[in-house]
Design a protein around this motif. Structure first.
Motif, PDB file in Angstrom:
ATOM      1  N   TYR A   1      -6.107  -1.970  -4.506  1.00  0.00           N
ATOM      2  CA  TYR A   1      -5.650  -0.823  -3.719  1.00  0.00           C
ATOM      3  C   TYR A   1      -4.162  -0.894  -3.470  1.00  0.00           C
ATOM      4  CZ  TYR A   1     -10.575  -0.500  -2.912  1.00  0.00           C
ATOM      5  OH  TYR A   1     -11.900  -0.412  -3.100  1.00  0.00           O
ATOM      6  N   HIS A   2      -3.645  -2.125  -3.523  1.00  0.00           N
ATOM      7  CA  HIS A   2      -2.237  -2.293  -3.184  1.00  0.00           C
ATOM      8  C   HIS A   2      -1.395  -2.515  -4.435  1.00  0.00           C
ATOM      9  CE1 HIS A   2      -3.560  -6.419  -3.677  1.00  0.00           C
ATOM     10  NE2 HIS A   2      -4.507  -6.169  -2.784  1.00  0.00           N
TER      11      HIS A   2
ATOM     12  N   LEU B   1      -7.565   7.984   3.983  1.00  0.00           N
ATOM     13  CA  LEU B   1      -7.896   7.153   2.819  1.00  0.00           C
ATOM     14  C   LEU B   1      -8.410   8.000   1.667  1.00  0.00           C
ATOM     15  CD1 LEU B   1      -9.817   4.085   4.326  1.00  0.00           C
ATOM     16  CD2 LEU B   1      -7.616   4.000   3.159  1.00  0.00           C
TER      17      LEU B   1
ATOM     18  N   ILE C   1       0.842  -1.200   0.000  1.00  0.00           N
ATOM     19  CA  ILE C   1       0.000   0.000   0.000  1.00  0.00           C
ATOM     20  C   ILE C   1       0.880   1.253   0.000  1.00  0.00           C
ATOM     21  CG2 ILE C   1      -1.649   1.348   1.377  1.00  0.00           C
ATOM     22  CD1 ILE C   1      -2.919  -1.313   2.236  1.00  0.00           C
ATOM     23  N   GLU C   2       1.972   1.200   0.765  1.00  0.00           N
ATOM     24  CA  GLU C   2       2.885   2.352   0.825  1.00  0.00           C
ATOM     25  C   GLU C   2       3.483   2.618  -0.559  1.00  0.00           C
ATOM     26  OE1 GLU C   2       5.772   2.263   3.942  1.00  0.00           O
ATOM     27  OE2 GLU C   2       6.457   4.296   3.459  1.00  0.00           O
TER      28      GLU C   2
ATOM     29  N   THR D   1       0.649   3.950  -2.986  1.00  0.00           N
ATOM     30  CA  THR D   1       0.112   5.299  -2.766  1.00  0.00           C
ATOM     31  C   THR D   1       1.213   6.345  -2.693  1.00  0.00           C
ATOM     32  OG1 THR D   1       0.220   5.065  -0.356  1.00  0.00           O
ATOM     33  CG2 THR D   1      -1.837   4.387  -1.435  1.00  0.00           C
TER      34      THR D   1
ATOM     35  N   VAL E   1      -5.336   9.876   0.155  1.00  0.00           N
ATOM     36  CA  VAL E   1      -4.322   9.146  -0.616  1.00  0.00           C
ATOM     37  C   VAL E   1      -4.925   8.488  -1.854  1.00  0.00           C
ATOM     38  CG1 VAL E   1      -2.858   8.774   1.413  1.00  0.00           C
ATOM     39  CG2 VAL E   1      -4.390   6.943   0.642  1.00  0.00           C
ATOM     40  N   PHE E   2      -6.193   8.092  -1.786  1.00  0.00           N
ATOM     41  CA  PHE E   2      -6.789   7.497  -2.991  1.00  0.00           C
ATOM     42  C   PHE E   2      -7.540   8.533  -3.835  1.00  0.00           C
ATOM     43  CE2 PHE E   2      -6.571   3.694  -0.183  1.00  0.00           C
ATOM     44  CZ  PHE E   2      -5.738   2.935  -0.980  1.00  0.00           C
ATOM     45  N   ASN E   3      -7.766   9.707  -3.261  1.00  0.00           N
ATOM     46  CA  ASN E   3      -8.502  10.773  -3.949  1.00  0.00           C
ATOM     47  C   ASN E   3      -9.841  10.275  -4.488  1.00  0.00           C
ATOM     48  OD1 ASN E   3      -9.051  13.319  -4.914  1.00  0.00           O
ATOM     49  ND2 ASN E   3      -8.072  12.933  -6.898  1.00  0.00           N
TER      50      ASN E   3
ATOM     51  N   GLN F   1       2.606   7.131  -0.070  1.00  0.00           N
ATOM     52  CA  GLN F   1       2.389   7.820   1.210  1.00  0.00           C
ATOM     53  C   GLN F   1       2.736   6.876   2.353  1.00  0.00           C
ATOM     54  OE1 GLN F   1       0.754  10.907   1.753  1.00  0.00           O
ATOM     55  NE2 GLN F   1       0.435  11.378  -0.415  1.00  0.00           N
TER      56      GLN F   1
ATOM     57  N   CYS G   1      -3.254   1.850  -8.317  1.00  0.00           N
ATOM     58  CA  CYS G   1      -4.402   2.019  -7.419  1.00  0.00           C
ATOM     59  C   CYS G   1      -5.134   3.329  -7.651  1.00  0.00           C
ATOM     60  CB  CYS G   1      -3.960   1.926  -5.972  1.00  0.00           C
ATOM     61  SG  CYS G   1      -3.103   3.392  -5.456  1.00  0.00           S
ATOM     62  N   LYS G   2      -4.428   4.329  -8.174  1.00  0.00           N
ATOM     63  CA  LYS G   2      -5.092   5.622  -8.337  1.00  0.00           C
ATOM     64  C   LYS G   2      -6.156   5.571  -9.424  1.00  0.00           C
ATOM     65  CE  LYS G   2      -2.412   8.675  -5.840  1.00  0.00           C
ATOM     66  NZ  LYS G   2      -2.478  10.010  -5.317  1.00  0.00           N
TER      67      LYS G   2
END
Lengths: 463, 463
Positions: B148-149, B175, B121-122, B125, B178-180, B127, B153-154
């Motif tokens: 998401y990972h 959340l 995830i880091e 994203t 970071v995912f907008n 982040q 993911c965006k």
């Protein structure tokens, strides 16, 4: 006071037994598991024992407490009538005359629409009662404390809620006219979706087609709101709130008893009765009635819909609303005979609004169950039987002229009129009725449907 | 293939036993009738016998089929952990450390959020993962096939559905950032009305007050829609349609198994899970997503809400929608200890957003369960126990600085830090947090609430 309370509780017990009996029959009808049936029967027996303990005598199906001796018929016919089965999805009887409606009144605990009530309605409205009232097609009521039959009936704050699927709409128009009140017509497309193998779009599509037929009957757009549940739930600030209120006050045990639901039924079916009930309360229509909760609802419906509104009337005082009043009609019989009600899914079970003149002729001639004799000679000698003749039953719905109808009854019963002639009369009544309807329906545009189905103010007189 | 199918069906049986076990415990917990409990136990035993017949070995609670030997602990602790009880209304354990969350993962069939997933995830994203992820406060997931990972993911079409009642909202904000993506926050005021002794207006009133607290946390109005069920049902052309769809595909048997409902429960409670589930599908929000059904929903929630979404994930493919993805958090512990979750109805069970600085100080000092020793001497010699100390647990939620938290853990465990000092640290973290929140909340006008609660377009990046 104490005495009347004791009566009420005996009556409650009596009604519980009736309901449980219906439940057992429903289980049997749908071939439920032995365990399920056994346990329901056990409950029924235990209720009957409680009844005997309380009343000192056995429960008798057609003899509610405080209603001594229906007398006449405790023999085989009583047993036979007990076989009638009526709930919102199934209507069955073994008698060609159809359901024994007098027994249903006793079993459902409603009241008979008698000559005196009809006269009072005539005096109060100043209008000749509709032939559905005169001929006992509407035969039972739960009018309670409201005053449709009092002289001040025009000032009663009322609206009419209709579910028109199986009832000729002319009666609704007549009520709307003589009382000059708003009419809301609920189309339960969500019910269709839940019970049948349909998509949401299909269910809604049928509702819109249905709306066209209703509109073609000539309802006043200024006094009529037609809505689909699927559609209106997302447009009304009041509908869902009433649904939740009702749902809070009805348990699964109750709907199980009333409707025969089981653990395998969907939670949609189980909670649906609250959707059917909510439009009985005026603040479900804030666009029409604002936040008023005191406007009473009058619901003319076929008697098989009564369980929904028995439930609704139970709940109403618990949530601070007036109980809806009910007028019950008999069933519109299937062409094949009055043992069952017509079914929209069997094209030969009835005359449909889409039928051509030729289809009407063929259906009546071919499928309408006849009360005539086997040969012309026998018919001339002994006469036909109007009580079981479906063509004659249809005429009671559609032929407004009382004298003419009476003449037909006499002629057919005496044998002066043959089955072919009776059927011809019906065909000649139906063909123009349906053709005119179809012509009017063609004029109903999508815009008109949309207008009828738009939540908006309606005009009414009362304060 | 055949083998994996056999596995799946054994797993289904295993899960049925687990569910039935939970049901039995629920019945006992609420003092259900002997009959009800007996019949549930009988069903449980019969399921266990089927399991043994199919698998050749006894059912073991923490050893699902195809998951050989959790090994280590089959002794008393396993039995003890089996006593944990978790459903949407009750969380109970006999251990002061709180629920055994690893066992819950096995029992619920979810997956652990491990170091590797957090790293992915880091990377995806760009982040630093939120401290709720780093510290295992979100410990379990059902992310399934979504990405998401993954590095892209965006571009995933996702929205977040939040039920913020018992979770600090900062995680939702993180959340969303970071995912907008859009965030919809469901306030189940209808649930409150159905379960509690409240009027509709009261339930809705609480929802509005709740909305103010949520807004005060600084959510972006362009990406956030807050709604009350009672309110929004009458404003959305899509919500009720999804409710009915879900209700058609869930039986009473299923909600009985999942939630422990009985025949005496209201039909409102019985059908409510569908209301909770419907916002998991994007076309419940036509104002935001049009009629798109392909946008996936991510639901961060406390693990006790999982039953609703296990049901939702079961139904989703049947009605042609993507399954919602889930992130599960631990419970926010009550001040009195981690045996239960905090309760909004007990003012001393937690720190509330309305508390004054003085109340915070008093509550922490007086009610926060301590992992310290009986005397200062003992404490200095043996150290405190962070695993059961509620002040320390609260710091893991609210103190963002990892180094500082680790230092506190070391100092308290070694005895260098006394309980009073630990509590002082927590008080000094909480007081400004809450005071700032209260200041921001004062700025939230009724107009702003109305804006957040108005169905409208939200901004998002994905296609």
């Amino acid at each position: 006071m104490a005495n009347s309370e004791a009566c009420a509780s005996a009556l409650e017990l009596f009604n519980s037994i009736t309901t449980q009996g219906e439940h057992v029959r429903a289980l049997k009808a749908r071939n439920a598991s032995k365990d399920e049936i056994d346990s329901a029967v056990k409950m029924l027996l235990s209720l009957k024992m409680s009844y005997k303990a309380a009343m000192g005598e056995d429960y008798k199906a057609d003899c509610p407490p405080g209603n001594p001796a229906p007398g006449i018929n405790h023999g085989p016919e009583a047993t036979e009538a007990e076989e009638d089965f009526v709930d919102p999805w199934t209507v069955q009887t073994s008698s060609a005359k159809g359901i024994d409606y007098d027994k249903l009144i006793v079993r459902f605990g409603s009241s008979k629409i008698d000559k005196e009530l009809i006269n009072r309605i005539e005096r109060a409205t100043g209008q000749r009662p509709h032939h559905f009232l005169r001929r006992g097609i509407f035969f039972s009521h739960r009018l309670g404390s409201n005053s449709y039959h009092d002289s001040n009936c025009k000032e009663v704050s009322t609206y009419i809620k209709g579910d028109i699927s199986f009832l000729p709409p002319c009666f609704f128009r007549w009520l709307q006219d003589v009382f000059n009140v708003p009419l809301v017509i609920q189309m339960t497309d969500d019910e269709k979706y839940l019970w049948k193998d349909l998509t949401l779009d299909q269910a809604y599509g049928y509702a819109v087609e249905n709306a066209k037929d209703i509109i073609a009957c000539g309802f006043d757009i200024n006094k009529t709101f037609i809505f689909s549940d699927l559609d209106y739930m997302g447009m009304s600030p009041g509908f869902y709130k009433n649904v939740v209120k009702i749902q809070k006050h009805v348990t699964f045990n109750q709907v199980k008893g009333i409707f025969g639901f089981t653990d395998s039924d969907s939670i949609g079916k189980i909670s649906f009765p609250a959707i059917q009930a909510a439009p009985s309360f005026s603040n479900s229509f804030p666009q029409i009635f604002g936040d008023r909760t005191d406007i009473q609802c009058l619901i003319p419906c076929a008697i098989d819909q009564d369980p929904y509104f028995r439930m609704t009337r139970d709940v109403a005082p618990k949530i601070g609303y007036p109980k809806p009043a009910l007028l019950h009609s008999t069933f519109f019989p299937a062409l094949q005979g009055a043992q069952t009600k017509m079914s929209a899914s069997d094209p030969n079970s009835s005359i449909f609004l889409t039928d051509t003149a030729k289809q009407i002729k063929t259906k009546v001639n071919k499928h309408a169950f006849s009360g005539g004799r086997d040969t012309i000679e026998e018919h001339r000698q002994f006469g036909g039987n109007c009580d079981v003749d479906v063509s004659f039953m249809y005429l009671t719905f559609f032929l407004e002229d009382d004298d003419k109808l009476e003449q037909i009854r006499k002629d057919y019963s005496s044998g002066a009129m043959l089955t072919g002639e009776l059927k011809k009369t019906l065909i000649e009544v139906l063909q123009p009725l349906i053709a005119e309807h179809q012509a009017r329906r063609k004029e109903v545009t999508d815009e008109i449907v949309k207008e009828f189905m738009t939540p908006r103010k309606l005009s009414f007189d009362f304060q």
